[in-house]
Each structure stands twice: as structure tokens, then as C-alpha cells.
Scaffold this motif. Structure first.
Motif, PDB file in Angstrom:
ATOM      1  N   GLN A 105     -31.225 -34.328  37.258  1.00  0.00           N
ATOM      2  CA  GLN A 105     -31.311 -34.475  38.705  1.00  0.00           C
ATOM      3  C   GLN A 105     -30.349 -33.494  39.373  1.00  0.00           C
ATOM      4  O   GLN A 105     -29.139 -33.721  39.370  1.00  0.00           O
ATOM      5  CB  GLN A 105     -30.974 -35.908  39.119  1.00  0.00           C
ATOM      6  CG  GLN A 105     -31.902 -36.957  38.535  1.00  0.00           C
ATOM      7  CD  GLN A 105     -31.520 -38.357  38.944  1.00  0.00           C
ATOM      8  OE1 GLN A 105     -30.854 -38.580  39.954  1.00  0.00           O
ATOM      9  NE2 GLN A 105     -31.929 -39.343  38.146  1.00  0.00           N
ATOM     10  N   PRO A 106     -30.857 -32.403  39.945  1.00  0.00           N
ATOM     11  CA  PRO A 106     -29.974 -31.434  40.611  1.00  0.00           C
ATOM     12  C   PRO A 106     -29.227 -32.082  41.775  1.00  0.00           C
ATOM     13  O   PRO A 106     -29.708 -33.034  42.409  1.00  0.00           O
ATOM     14  CB  PRO A 106     -30.946 -30.356  41.111  1.00  0.00           C
ATOM     15  CG  PRO A 106     -32.142 -30.487  40.222  1.00  0.00           C
ATOM     16  CD  PRO A 106     -32.255 -31.955  39.926  1.00  0.00           C
ATOM     17  N   GLY A 107     -28.045 -31.568  42.048  1.00  0.00           N
ATOM     18  CA  GLY A 107     -27.237 -32.089  43.145  1.00  0.00           C
ATOM     19  C   GLY A 107     -25.763 -31.820  42.881  1.00  0.00           C
ATOM     20  O   GLY A 107     -25.387 -31.220  41.869  1.00  0.00           O
ATOM     21  N   THR A 108     -24.916 -32.271  43.798  1.00  0.00           N
ATOM     22  CA  THR A 108     -23.467 -32.122  43.679  1.00  0.00           C
ATOM     23  C   THR A 108     -22.863 -33.486  43.360  1.00  0.00           C
ATOM     24  O   THR A 108     -23.186 -34.485  44.034  1.00  0.00           O
ATOM     25  CB  THR A 108     -22.868 -31.566  44.981  1.00  0.00           C
ATOM     26  OG1 THR A 108     -23.496 -30.315  45.280  1.00  0.00           O
ATOM     27  CG2 THR A 108     -21.376 -31.322  44.819  1.00  0.00           C
ATOM     28  N   ILE A 139     -21.440 -39.338  29.240  1.00  0.00           N
ATOM     29  CA  ILE A 139     -21.432 -39.372  30.699  1.00  0.00           C
ATOM     30  C   ILE A 139     -22.697 -38.698  31.237  1.00  0.00           C
ATOM     31  O   ILE A 139     -23.140 -37.678  30.709  1.00  0.00           O
ATOM     32  CB  ILE A 139     -20.179 -38.659  31.257  1.00  0.00           C
ATOM     33  CG1 ILE A 139     -18.909 -39.390  30.793  1.00  0.00           C
ATOM     34  CG2 ILE A 139     -20.215 -38.581  32.785  1.00  0.00           C
ATOM     35  CD1 ILE A 139     -17.633 -38.688  31.195  1.00  0.00           C
ATOM     36  N   GLY A 140     -23.258 -39.265  32.288  1.00  0.00           N
ATOM     37  CA  GLY A 140     -24.340 -38.608  33.007  1.00  0.00           C
ATOM     38  C   GLY A 140     -25.729 -38.922  32.526  1.00  0.00           C
ATOM     39  O   GLY A 140     -26.681 -38.233  32.904  1.00  0.00           O
ATOM     40  N   ARG A 141     -25.900 -39.943  31.721  1.00  0.00           N
ATOM     41  CA  ARG A 141     -27.249 -40.284  31.261  1.00  0.00           C
ATOM     42  C   ARG A 141     -28.163 -40.658  32.424  1.00  0.00           C
ATOM     43  O   ARG A 141     -29.364 -40.424  32.380  1.00  0.00           O
ATOM     44  CB  ARG A 141     -27.180 -41.423  30.246  1.00  0.00           C
ATOM     45  CG  ARG A 141     -26.639 -40.993  28.886  1.00  0.00           C
ATOM     46  CD  ARG A 141     -26.422 -42.175  27.969  1.00  0.00           C
ATOM     47  NE  ARG A 141     -25.306 -43.010  28.436  1.00  0.00           N
ATOM     48  CZ  ARG A 141     -24.834 -44.049  27.776  1.00  0.00           C
ATOM     49  NH1 ARG A 141     -25.400 -44.423  26.652  1.00  0.00           N
ATOM     50  NH2 ARG A 141     -23.819 -44.743  28.244  1.00  0.00           N
ATOM     51  N   SER A 142     -27.585 -41.226  33.482  1.00  0.00           N
ATOM     52  CA  SER A 142     -28.384 -41.633  34.639  1.00  0.00           C
ATOM     53  C   SER A 142     -28.897 -40.447  35.446  1.00  0.00           C
ATOM     54  O   SER A 142     -29.825 -40.596  36.242  1.00  0.00           O
ATOM     55  CB  SER A 142     -27.560 -42.548  35.552  1.00  0.00           C
ATOM     56  OG  SER A 142     -26.414 -41.854  36.047  1.00  0.00           O
ATOM     57  N   ILE A 143     -28.321 -39.267  35.255  1.00  0.00           N
ATOM     58  CA  ILE A 143     -28.764 -38.088  36.006  1.00  0.00           C
ATOM     59  C   ILE A 143     -29.334 -37.017  35.075  1.00  0.00           C
ATOM     60  O   ILE A 143     -29.497 -35.867  35.465  1.00  0.00           O
ATOM     61  CB  ILE A 143     -27.615 -37.510  36.859  1.00  0.00           C
ATOM     62  CG1 ILE A 143     -26.410 -37.137  35.984  1.00  0.00           C
ATOM     63  CG2 ILE A 143     -27.202 -38.490  37.946  1.00  0.00           C
ATOM     64  CD1 ILE A 143     -25.292 -36.426  36.742  1.00  0.00           C
ATOM     65  N   GLY A 144     -29.614 -37.388  33.826  1.00  0.00           N
ATOM     66  CA  GLY A 144     -30.264 -36.456  32.909  1.00  0.00           C
ATOM     67  C   GLY A 144     -29.334 -35.538  32.152  1.00  0.00           C
ATOM     68  O   GLY A 144     -29.718 -34.417  31.811  1.00  0.00           O
ATOM     69  N   LEU A 145     -28.131 -35.999  31.864  1.00  0.00           N
ATOM     70  CA  LEU A 145     -27.162 -35.197  31.109  1.00  0.00           C
ATOM     71  C   LEU A 145     -26.879 -35.825  29.760  1.00  0.00           C
ATOM     72  O   LEU A 145     -26.902 -37.051  29.604  1.00  0.00           O
ATOM     73  CB  LEU A 145     -25.842 -35.068  31.878  1.00  0.00           C
ATOM     74  CG  LEU A 145     -25.785 -34.163  33.096  1.00  0.00           C
ATOM     75  CD1 LEU A 145     -24.386 -34.177  33.696  1.00  0.00           C
ATOM     76  CD2 LEU A 145     -26.195 -32.738  32.754  1.00  0.00           C
TER      77      LEU A 145
END
Length: 200
Positions: A105-108, A139-145
Motif C-alpha cells: 500500500q503506497p503512502g507515507t 513489521i508492516g504485514r498490514s500494508i504489504g511489507l
């Protein structure tokens, strides 16, 4: 005339030196790497030497197009992790081994680490909290990392901001800095890459 305007001239020289010193802090230097790839014709020996074959596979003019195609650049963006940009270059070591999934999920984003409690909080830079966990976890599984920074580095940084872009956007940015040319009658493919990161 020199004696009459010596103070004006001295002020202009000092102002020029000051502007140059100021510009050197704000302007990032541009680096360039230039290389050649020898495109060998298909032979029994070259079939063993490497995966890139010569004019029996592609027309010579097609090699630059292949090199700058998304078939190649998307994989480069993934393998070199070009889809993330840390706000502070000093935090780049935290992102070693980071990978993106198809759900990126792209973003800041903002990552806060608390050394006392041993926990982290991931949230959008200007938005809600997305996940929490223990330092050392993924870390970041919820945003695709797929990202698991070292706990000691994360606790030391405490507050990390970074931006994610899609691998395709990273590939487009890479394509803008990449040139590939194959002169007529030559079997040397020239590849040039420019950028602000000398190691990359």
C-alpha cells in the motif's frame, strides 16, 4: 577604479563564496555509471558462458528495449528494494532485507519504537494507527511489507518516517535514469545509469 570599489568587490566575492557553500548543502550531487555489455552471437561456447545470447534470439535493435522493459525493471525494483524512501538517510540500515508483497500500500508512514516497553507502533504519517507489536517481530504485514529490522537498531532510531511507492512507480523512476544504446554494426550494448546514491 579598483581602489574606489574594493569594498564592493570584496563583498561580492564573499557573497559568491557564501552562496556556493549554501548551494553545496542543498544541491545533491549527481553520479553516473557507464558500462558495456558484449552481445555475443549464439555459439556452442557462448551457450555455456551466460544467459544473454546474440542475434539468433533477438534483433540487435531490440536489446535496449528489452533492458528498459518492465519485465526487467519491475524485478530490479523488487530485488533492490527501490519501492521505499526513508525520510532520513541515516535510517537506511533499518530497511535492510525489506521486501514487498502484492498487497503493498503506497503512502507515507511513521514507525515509533519504545525501548522501555519493547513495543512498536506503525501508523500513517497523518492518519490512524495500523498495527502494534513487539520489537523484533515482522513489521508492516498490514500494508504489504515483509520487514524485520533488528530490535537494537529500531530502539535506537525511535521515530522513523518513510514513504512507499509501488514497484511499478519505482521501475518508472529507474527507467528515467537509465539509458541503453546499441550502435548499428556494434555488439557492445552501452548502459548508463544516473542518480544521487553513489553506491546504488
Amino acid at each position: 577604479a579598483v581602489r574606489r570599489y574594493k569594498w564592493v568587490m570584496a563583498a561580492m566575492v564573499l557573497a559568491a563564496i557564501g552562496l556556493r557553500a549554501l548551494a553545496s548543502r542543498w544541491v545533491k550531487p549527481q553520479y553516473m555509471v557507464d558500462s558495456r555489455i558484449w552481445m555475443a552471437a549464439e555459439t556452442q561456447r557462448s551457450a555455456v558462458d551466460g544467459p544473454m545470447k546474440g542475434d539468433q534470439v533477438l534483433h540487435p535493435a531490440a536489446w535496449p528495449e528489452l533492458l528498459t522493459s518492465f519485465t526487467i525493471l519491475d524485478k530490479v525494483a523488487q530485488r533492490r528494494s527501490l519501492f521505499y524512501v526513508p525520510d532520513d538517510p541515516r535510517n537506511a540500515s533499518l530497511f535492510a532485507g525489506i521486501a514487498a508483497t502484492e498487497q503493498l500500500q503506497p503512502g507515507t508512514y511513521r514507525l515509533r519504537a519504545d525501548a522501555e516497553t519493547g513495543r512498536y507502533t506503525l501508523s500513517r504519517a497523518k492518519g490512524p494507527r495500523l498495527e502494534t507489536g513487539v520489537l523484533g517481530d515482522s513489521i508492516g504485514r498490514s500494508i504489504g511489507l515483509r520487514w524485520q529490522p533488528a530490535p537494537e537498531l529500531l530502539a535506537r532510531a525511535r521515530d522513523i518516517r518513510f514513504t512507499l511507492v509501488s514497484p511499478r512507480q519505482a521501475a518508472l523512476a529507474l527507467r528515467e535514469r537509465l539509458t541503453a544504446t546499441l550502435p548499428v554494426g556494434s555488439n557492445l550494448l552501452r548502459v548508463t545509469l544516473t542518480g544521487t546514491d553513489p553506491q546504488l
